[in-house]
Design a protein around this motif. Sequence first.
Motif, PDB file in Angstrom:
ATOM      1  N   THR A  26       0.841  -1.189   0.000  1.00  0.00           N
ATOM      2  CA  THR A  26       0.000   0.000   0.000  1.00  0.00           C
ATOM      3  C   THR A  26       0.876   1.237   0.000  1.00  0.00           C
ATOM      4  OG1 THR A  26      -1.674  -1.204   1.258  1.00  0.00           O
ATOM      5  CG2 THR A  26      -1.831   1.194   1.272  1.00  0.00           C
ATOM      6  N   VAL A  27       0.562   2.173  -0.890  1.00  0.00           N
ATOM      7  CA  VAL A  27       1.238   3.467  -0.889  1.00  0.00           C
ATOM      8  C   VAL A  27       0.616   4.277   0.238  1.00  0.00           C
ATOM      9  CG1 VAL A  27       1.716   5.568  -2.197  1.00  0.00           C
ATOM     10  CG2 VAL A  27       1.623   3.353  -3.377  1.00  0.00           C
ATOM     11  N   VAL A  28       1.461   4.787   1.131  1.00  0.00           N
ATOM     12  CA  VAL A  28       0.971   5.573   2.265  1.00  0.00           C
ATOM     13  C   VAL A  28       1.692   6.912   2.321  1.00  0.00           C
ATOM     14  CG1 VAL A  28       0.231   3.598   3.654  1.00  0.00           C
ATOM     15  CG2 VAL A  28       2.569   4.425   3.873  1.00  0.00           C
ATOM     16  N   VAL A  29       0.943   7.924   2.753  1.00  0.00           N
ATOM     17  CA  VAL A  29       1.488   9.268   2.921  1.00  0.00           C
ATOM     18  C   VAL A  29       0.912   9.884   4.191  1.00  0.00           C
ATOM     19  CG1 VAL A  29       1.806   9.667   0.434  1.00  0.00           C
ATOM     20  CG2 VAL A  29      -0.338  10.360   1.536  1.00  0.00           C
ATOM     21  N   ALA A  30       1.523  10.957   4.636  1.00  0.00           N
ATOM     22  CA  ALA A  30       0.999  11.730   5.756  1.00  0.00           C
ATOM     23  C   ALA A  30      -0.304  12.410   5.319  1.00  0.00           C
ATOM     24  CB  ALA A  30       2.026  12.777   6.191  1.00  0.00           C
ATOM     25  N   PRO A  31      -1.203  12.681   6.260  1.00  0.00           N
ATOM     26  CA  PRO A  31      -2.467  13.328   5.898  1.00  0.00           C
ATOM     27  C   PRO A  31      -2.301  14.648   5.152  1.00  0.00           C
ATOM     28  CG  PRO A  31      -2.598  12.472   8.120  1.00  0.00           C
ATOM     29  CD  PRO A  31      -1.161  12.306   7.672  1.00  0.00           C
ATOM     30  N   GLY A  32      -1.220  15.367   5.352  1.00  0.00           N
ATOM     31  CA  GLY A  32      -1.011  16.649   4.676  1.00  0.00           C
ATOM     32  C   GLY A  32      -0.332  16.556   3.321  1.00  0.00           C
ATOM     33  N   VAL A  53      10.386   6.861   0.896  1.00  0.00           N
ATOM     34  CA  VAL A  53      11.030   6.327   2.085  1.00  0.00           C
ATOM     35  C   VAL A  53      10.868   4.820   1.915  1.00  0.00           C
ATOM     36  CG1 VAL A  53      11.062   6.235   4.585  1.00  0.00           C
ATOM     37  CG2 VAL A  53      10.359   8.351   3.432  1.00  0.00           C
ATOM     38  N   ALA A  54      11.960   4.121   1.698  1.00  0.00           N
ATOM     39  CA  ALA A  54      11.890   2.741   1.222  1.00  0.00           C
ATOM     40  C   ALA A  54      12.616   1.762   2.132  1.00  0.00           C
ATOM     41  CB  ALA A  54      12.497   2.661  -0.179  1.00  0.00           C
ATOM     42  N   ARG A  55      12.260   0.495   1.944  1.00  0.00           N
ATOM     43  CA  ARG A  55      13.017  -0.583   2.569  1.00  0.00           C
ATOM     44  C   ARG A  55      14.400  -0.624   1.935  1.00  0.00           C
ATOM     45  NH1 ARG A  55      10.957  -4.675   5.943  1.00  0.00           N
ATOM     46  NH2 ARG A  55      13.189  -5.036   5.998  1.00  0.00           N
ATOM     47  N   GLU A  56      15.314  -1.286   2.622  1.00  0.00           N
ATOM     48  CA  GLU A  56      16.677  -1.396   2.122  1.00  0.00           C
ATOM     49  C   GLU A  56      16.702  -2.247   0.850  1.00  0.00           C
ATOM     50  OE1 GLU A  56      16.104  -5.025   4.658  1.00  0.00           O
ATOM     51  OE2 GLU A  56      15.417  -2.945   4.703  1.00  0.00           O
ATOM     52  N   ALA A  86      13.582  -1.029   8.956  1.00  0.00           N
ATOM     53  CA  ALA A  86      12.463  -1.377   9.837  1.00  0.00           C
ATOM     54  C   ALA A  86      11.171  -0.738   9.327  1.00  0.00           C
ATOM     55  CB  ALA A  86      12.746  -0.918  11.256  1.00  0.00           C
ATOM     56  N   THR A  87      10.138  -1.537   9.226  1.00  0.00           N
ATOM     57  CA  THR A  87       8.841  -1.046   8.777  1.00  0.00           C
ATOM     58  C   THR A  87       8.329   0.064   9.678  1.00  0.00           C
ATOM     59  OG1 THR A  87       8.323  -3.170   7.774  1.00  0.00           O
ATOM     60  CG2 THR A  87       6.458  -1.761   8.306  1.00  0.00           C
ATOM     61  N   THR A  88       8.529  -0.061  10.977  1.00  0.00           N
ATOM     62  CA  THR A  88       8.048   0.968  11.900  1.00  0.00           C
ATOM     63  C   THR A  88       8.748   2.298  11.653  1.00  0.00           C
ATOM     64  OG1 THR A  88       9.575   0.149  13.588  1.00  0.00           O
ATOM     65  CG2 THR A  88       7.293  -0.604  13.714  1.00  0.00           C
ATOM     66  N   ALA A  89      10.033   2.264  11.337  1.00  0.00           N
ATOM     67  CA  ALA A  89      10.756   3.497  11.040  1.00  0.00           C
ATOM     68  C   ALA A  89      10.245   4.121   9.738  1.00  0.00           C
ATOM     69  CB  ALA A  89      12.253   3.222  10.939  1.00  0.00           C
ATOM     70  N   ILE A  90       9.941   3.294   8.755  1.00  0.00           N
ATOM     71  CA  ILE A  90       9.426   3.803   7.482  1.00  0.00           C
ATOM     72  C   ILE A  90       8.047   4.417   7.668  1.00  0.00           C
ATOM     73  CG2 ILE A  90       8.692   3.149   5.149  1.00  0.00           C
ATOM     74  CD1 ILE A  90      10.896   0.941   5.314  1.00  0.00           C
ATOM     75  N   VAL A 102       5.872   2.695   0.579  1.00  0.00           N
ATOM     76  CA  VAL A 102       5.082   1.555   0.118  1.00  0.00           C
ATOM     77  C   VAL A 102       5.362   0.418   1.089  1.00  0.00           C
ATOM     78  CG1 VAL A 102       4.605  -0.021  -1.784  1.00  0.00           C
ATOM     79  CG2 VAL A 102       5.273   2.353  -2.282  1.00  0.00           C
ATOM     80  N   LEU A 103       4.308   0.036   1.818  1.00  0.00           N
ATOM     81  CA  LEU A 103       4.446  -0.959   2.878  1.00  0.00           C
ATOM     82  C   LEU A 103       3.302  -1.953   2.837  1.00  0.00           C
ATOM     83  CD1 LEU A 103       5.394   1.496   5.757  1.00  0.00           C
ATOM     84  CD2 LEU A 103       6.911  -0.196   4.709  1.00  0.00           C
ATOM     85  N   SER A 104       3.470  -3.046   3.535  1.00  0.00           N
ATOM     86  CA  SER A 104       2.429  -4.050   3.669  1.00  0.00           C
ATOM     87  C   SER A 104       1.184  -3.436   4.291  1.00  0.00           C
ATOM     88  CB  SER A 104       2.940  -5.180   4.564  1.00  0.00           C
ATOM     89  OG  SER A 104       1.866  -5.948   5.059  1.00  0.00           O
ATOM     90  N   SER A 105       0.030  -3.745   3.699  1.00  0.00           N
ATOM     91  CA  SER A 105      -1.231  -3.264   4.280  1.00  0.00           C
ATOM     92  C   SER A 105      -1.415  -3.807   5.694  1.00  0.00           C
ATOM     93  CB  SER A 105      -2.406  -3.654   3.393  1.00  0.00           C
ATOM     94  OG  SER A 105      -2.514  -5.062   3.299  1.00  0.00           O
TER      95      SER A 105
END
Length: 161
Positions: A26-32, A53-56, A86-90, A102-105
Amino acid sequence: ADIGFIEGPDLADGLRAVRVARDELTVVVAPGHPWSRSPAAITAAELAAAALVAREAGSGTRRYLEQAMREQAGLRLAPPLAELSATTAISASAAAGAGPAVLSSLAVAAELAAGTLRAISVSGLDLSRDLRAVWPAGRRLTGPARDLHAIATRAGRAHQA
């Protein structure tokens, strides 16, 4: 290891793989973020041009995204804004407005529900993938490995329902 789990497109020689669940990147962004202000989906070209902001490099998630972009859209991703392991850092970086990710839903479900991240649709790009249990070919799963496989399979079915 008696059992492992992978999300990437590749399978090493000598391993057997069985799907235990489905997931979607899933492509994710900040609300703004500007992408969150439009109800329209972005294009694969817009995603490819964005500094993510990507995984290694070499992670299953990143390999899957790169392969999907190449095979489905004929595009290569722009160099990432940042590479994190780390997914949490991303997800925290994306939520803070650093850039899209882009992270796992499954990994960002809580952030999406809380509204700290917004999911962005991408037209013409299928980012669904199989999550697979893997173990050495020719071996049967026994004991705790068999139990873990059963738990993962049940959880995958429950998530799909």
